[in-house]
Every structure is written in C-alpha cells, then in structure tokens.
Design a protein around this motif. Structure first.
Motif, PDB file in Angstrom:
ATOM      1  N   LEU A  56      -4.137  13.011  15.650  1.00 34.63           N
ATOM      2  CA  LEU A  56      -5.387  13.731  15.436  1.00 34.63           C
ATOM      3  C   LEU A  56      -6.582  12.812  15.667  1.00 34.63           C
ATOM      4  O   LEU A  56      -7.522  13.178  16.375  1.00 34.63           O
ATOM      5  CB  LEU A  56      -5.447  14.345  14.031  1.00 34.63           C
ATOM      6  N   ILE A  57      -6.568  11.629  15.089  1.00 32.75           N
ATOM      7  CA  ILE A  57      -7.689  10.702  15.264  1.00 32.75           C
ATOM      8  C   ILE A  57      -7.874  10.369  16.749  1.00 32.75           C
ATOM      9  O   ILE A  57      -9.001  10.339  17.254  1.00 32.75           O
ATOM     10  CB  ILE A  57      -7.462   9.410  14.453  1.00 32.75           C
ATOM     11  N   GLN A  58      -6.786  10.163  17.461  1.00 33.93           N
ATOM     12  CA  GLN A  58      -6.876   9.871  18.890  1.00 33.93           C
ATOM     13  C   GLN A  58      -7.480  11.033  19.667  1.00 33.93           C
ATOM     14  O   GLN A  58      -8.289  10.830  20.579  1.00 33.93           O
ATOM     15  CB  GLN A  58      -5.499   9.513  19.440  1.00 33.93           C
ATOM     16  N   GLN A  59      -7.116  12.260  19.315  1.00 36.00           N
ATOM     17  CA  GLN A  59      -7.672  13.422  20.009  1.00 36.00           C
ATOM     18  C   GLN A  59      -9.139  13.650  19.643  1.00 36.00           C
ATOM     19  O   GLN A  59      -9.920  14.085  20.494  1.00 36.00           O
ATOM     20  CB  GLN A  59      -6.835  14.670  19.732  1.00 36.00           C
ATOM     21  N   ILE A  60      -9.514  13.355  18.421  1.00 35.41           N
ATOM     22  CA  ILE A  60     -10.928  13.435  18.037  1.00 35.41           C
ATOM     23  C   ILE A  60     -11.728  12.453  18.891  1.00 35.41           C
ATOM     24  O   ILE A  60     -12.769  12.802  19.465  1.00 35.41           O
ATOM     25  CB  ILE A  60     -11.123  13.139  16.533  1.00 35.41           C
ATOM     26  N   TYR A  61     -11.244  11.219  18.990  1.00 38.73           N
ATOM     27  CA  TYR A  61     -11.916  10.187  19.782  1.00 38.73           C
ATOM     28  C   TYR A  61     -12.029  10.627  21.242  1.00 38.73           C
ATOM     29  O   TYR A  61     -13.080  10.495  21.870  1.00 38.73           O
ATOM     30  CB  TYR A  61     -11.138   8.871  19.661  1.00 38.73           C
ATOM     31  N   GLY A  99     -14.942   8.803  11.011  1.00 40.87           N
ATOM     32  CA  GLY A  99     -15.751   9.576  10.070  1.00 40.87           C
ATOM     33  C   GLY A  99     -15.345  11.039  10.018  1.00 40.87           C
ATOM     34  O   GLY A  99     -15.203  11.617   8.942  1.00 40.87           O
ATOM     35  N   VAL A 100     -15.135  11.640  11.188  1.00 38.50           N
ATOM     36  CA  VAL A 100     -14.702  13.041  11.237  1.00 38.50           C
ATOM     37  C   VAL A 100     -13.357  13.191  10.545  1.00 38.50           C
ATOM     38  O   VAL A 100     -13.159  14.111   9.738  1.00 38.50           O
ATOM     39  CB  VAL A 100     -14.625  13.546  12.701  1.00 38.50           C
ATOM     40  N   PHE A 101     -12.434  12.287  10.839  1.00 42.11           N
ATOM     41  CA  PHE A 101     -11.110  12.386  10.232  1.00 42.11           C
ATOM     42  C   PHE A 101     -11.189  12.263   8.713  1.00 42.11           C
ATOM     43  O   PHE A 101     -10.620  13.082   7.985  1.00 42.11           O
ATOM     44  CB  PHE A 101     -10.165  11.320  10.786  1.00 42.11           C
ATOM     45  N   VAL A 102     -11.893  11.245   8.231  1.00 40.11           N
ATOM     46  CA  VAL A 102     -11.964  11.000   6.783  1.00 40.11           C
ATOM     47  C   VAL A 102     -12.654  12.165   6.070  1.00 40.11           C
ATOM     48  O   VAL A 102     -12.180  12.638   5.033  1.00 40.11           O
ATOM     49  CB  VAL A 102     -12.684   9.660   6.493  1.00 40.11           C
ATOM     50  N   GLU A 103     -13.755  12.652   6.636  1.00 37.63           N
ATOM     51  CA  GLU A 103     -14.511  13.730   5.991  1.00 37.63           C
ATOM     52  C   GLU A 103     -13.788  15.068   6.025  1.00 37.63           C
ATOM     53  O   GLU A 103     -13.862  15.834   5.073  1.00 37.63           O
ATOM     54  CB  GLU A 103     -15.878  13.876   6.656  1.00 37.63           C
ATOM     55  N   GLN A 104     -13.109  15.352   7.142  1.00 34.24           N
ATOM     56  CA  GLN A 104     -12.569  16.704   7.309  1.00 34.24           C
ATOM     57  C   GLN A 104     -11.059  16.825   7.171  1.00 34.24           C
ATOM     58  O   GLN A 104     -10.569  17.921   6.875  1.00 34.24           O
ATOM     59  CB  GLN A 104     -12.980  17.245   8.688  1.00 34.24           C
ATOM     60  N   PHE A 105     -10.307  15.738   7.407  1.00 34.99           N
ATOM     61  CA  PHE A 105      -8.864  15.907   7.510  1.00 34.99           C
ATOM     62  C   PHE A 105      -8.011  14.949   6.692  1.00 34.99           C
ATOM     63  O   PHE A 105      -6.790  15.110   6.658  1.00 34.99           O
ATOM     64  CB  PHE A 105      -8.434  15.794   8.985  1.00 34.99           C
ATOM     65  N   ALA A 106      -8.595  13.962   6.061  1.00 34.71           N
ATOM     66  CA  ALA A 106      -7.798  12.944   5.362  1.00 34.71           C
ATOM     67  C   ALA A 106      -6.856  13.545   4.323  1.00 34.71           C
ATOM     68  O   ALA A 106      -5.737  13.067   4.147  1.00 34.71           O
ATOM     69  CB  ALA A 106      -8.701  11.899   4.722  1.00 34.71           C
ATOM     70  N   ALA A 107      -7.281  14.602   3.656  1.00 39.54           N
ATOM     71  CA  ALA A 107      -6.455  15.212   2.612  1.00 39.54           C
ATOM     72  C   ALA A 107      -5.752  16.486   3.091  1.00 39.54           C
ATOM     73  O   ALA A 107      -5.159  17.201   2.292  1.00 39.54           O
ATOM     74  CB  ALA A 107      -7.319  15.520   1.391  1.00 39.54           C
TER      75      ALA A 107
END
Length: 134
Positions: free
Chosen positions: A59-64, A92-100
């Motif tokens: 997910l983080i790779q695709q966000i980037y 930032g997007v991952f932590v704010e929106q998807f970390a949990a």
C-alpha cells in the motif's frame, strides 16, 4: 540396473545445477536504478515490515507511486525531484489513513491507488520520455 544408476546420476547432476542457477538469480535491494540514480531509498521501517504485514508495504509503495505520477502530470515535468521526492508524503497518508486499518481495507486501498497510478501513468510516460527519465 545400469539404466537406473544412469538416471539417478543424471538427476543428482541436474539438481546440483539447478541449485547453483537458483542462487545466481537471488534478487538484491542494491540494484542501481536506470533513471534518477539519486532516488531516495524506501524508509527502513517500510523495508523491515514482516511478511505478514507485506500488504501494508504494498500500500505504501502504491501511494508513493500514485503521488509521483500525480506530481509529474500536474507539473508537466519529470525532473528527478518531481518523480522521486522523499517518502514523507506517502508515509503521512499511510499513517493518517491506514495504519490501523484491517487487512481487506488495505487490500482495497492498494487496488485503488494502483488504479489511480496506472491512469496517471499514461499521461506521465510522454512527459518522462521527453525528459529522458522513463
């Protein structure tokens, strides 16, 4: 009897050769990029995500990737800092929106970011090819 021994010897030789070939195909993380050699490395914490959490890494790779394609299209430029900025925005997007988030929510988000990046990629390719960065 001799035929069985010959077949056995052949199998041993082939399996030894296959093992050597397999070792020679081991991927490394140290492959230099073809374009923009000063790309920022993926943050260590992302590389250290265990196998059970690999869906988060994807997910983080695709966000980037989606963010990169978006920047190229918006700027109409494919300079290396535009195409490969730091990973902070994606983190930032991952932590704010998807970390949990739960597994299936992450899989769904990964598909959405991949789709978005692929759509933008069509517009980004000619821009990057003109800059020699594709």
């Amino acid at each position: 009897m001799m035929r069985a021994a010959a077949i056995g010897s052949l199998l041993v030789a082939l399996s030894a050769t296959a093992g050597v070939a397999e070792r020679n195909l081991t991927p490394t993380r140290d492959n230099p990029p073809d374009v923009c050699p000063d790309q920022p490395p993926e943050p260590q914490w992302i590389q250290d995500i265990d196998v059970r959490g690999s869906h988060k890494r994807l997910l983080i790779q695709q966000i980037y990737r989606a963010q990169s394609m978006q920047r190229i299209v918006e700027a109409q430029s494919c300079e290396c800092p535009t195409r490969y900025p730091s990973w902070e925005a994606a983190e930032g997007v991952f932590v704010e929106q998807f970390a949990a988030s739960e597994y299936w929510d992450i899989v769904e988000a990964t598909s959405e970011y991949r789709r978005q990046a692929n759509e933008l990629r069509r517009e980004a390719i000619p821009i990057c090819e003109a800059a020699g960065n594709w």
